[in-house]
Enzyme design. Sequence first.
Site, short mmCIF file in Angstrom:
data_model
loop_
_atom_site.label_atom_id
_atom_site.label_comp_id
_atom_site.label_asym_id
_atom_site.label_seq_id
_atom_site.Cartn_x
_atom_site.Cartn_y
_atom_site.Cartn_z
N GLU A 1 9.46 5.28 -4.75
CA GLU A 1 8.78 4.48 -5.78
C GLU A 1 7.97 5.36 -6.71
OE1 GLU A 1 5.89 0.55 -6.36
OE2 GLU A 1 6.58 1.11 -4.36
N ASP B 1 5.73 -6.87 1.22
CA ASP B 1 4.34 -7.30 1.18
C ASP B 1 3.88 -7.49 -0.26
OD1 ASP B 1 4.15 -4.65 0.39
OD2 ASP B 1 2.81 -4.02 2.01
N ASP C 1 8.82 -6.16 5.74
CA ASP C 1 7.79 -5.16 5.52
C ASP C 1 6.72 -5.22 6.62
OD1 ASP C 1 7.38 -3.09 3.75
OD2 ASP C 1 6.86 -4.38 2.05
#
Length: 291
Positions: free
Chosen positions: A208, A71, A110
């Site tokens: 992340e 995304d 995603d």
Amino acid sequence: MTQLPAAQTAQMKPSGSGRALYGGKGTRRITVRDIAAAKERGEKWPMLTAYDAMTASVFDEAGIPVMLVGDSAGNCHLGYETTVPVTLDEMTMLSAAVVRGTSRALIVGDLPFGSYQEGPVQALRSATRLVKEAGVQAVKLEGGERSHDQIRLLVESGIPVMAHIGLTPQSVNAMGYRVQGRGEEAAQQLLRDAKAVQDAGAFAVVLELVPAELAAEVTRVLHIPTVGIGAGPETDAQVLVWTDMLGLTGGRVPKFVKQYANLREVMGDAVKAFAEDVVGGTFPQEENSVH
């Protein structure tokens, strides 16, 4: 250790083929079984985002084994300030294009913000669209413990899931863009999130903006592969947004990005050369003309 349902265990069981993910040969697509086998071999592998058929075909020919139709397209291609506005319709269209442009890579679509947060049934409905209409082989969704039930239902329904913990961009309005897992309490929560998505049946998990030492610990603890982005060198795989990696993104890029080319400069120079040829009357010439 938590006993996984038979369907989840079968999905994650290595194929035993020993097929290398990067640089390997073969006519079939990479599968989640190949991903599991790579973890057992200690093989590291690269992943890139992709949003269109032409770019995806280049990455596929280069041997990238896994592509994420992220995304992040919202920031990179659709002109949004964040990933939050991206819709399921947009993700379905982009994912289908990437699938059409590839033949070997495992394509992960995603699930955008608002397409799975209501609960497992909504998640299944959204993931089913990406699998049936776009043809992806797996989906990704954000969240650790809070997304456990969604992941479990998808996996039990036959849809492989890549989880995403640490910085989760869809939650930017709540957490901002900052490193996650700093401090003992935050580190323990991230470990709980990692174990929760593994327990639910995810075949891999993106970490992340996580401190490198914590990401290394998570990688040691889990039996599923970890995919790092701003999480240090010890994860099983590394992913970058391709427009960052190839220098197409304008302005400041994150510290963890290494730019392997400067396509923004190359494209800009080429466009200026074309424009100057047109203005100066030197394009088209005889060899560019049809008679």
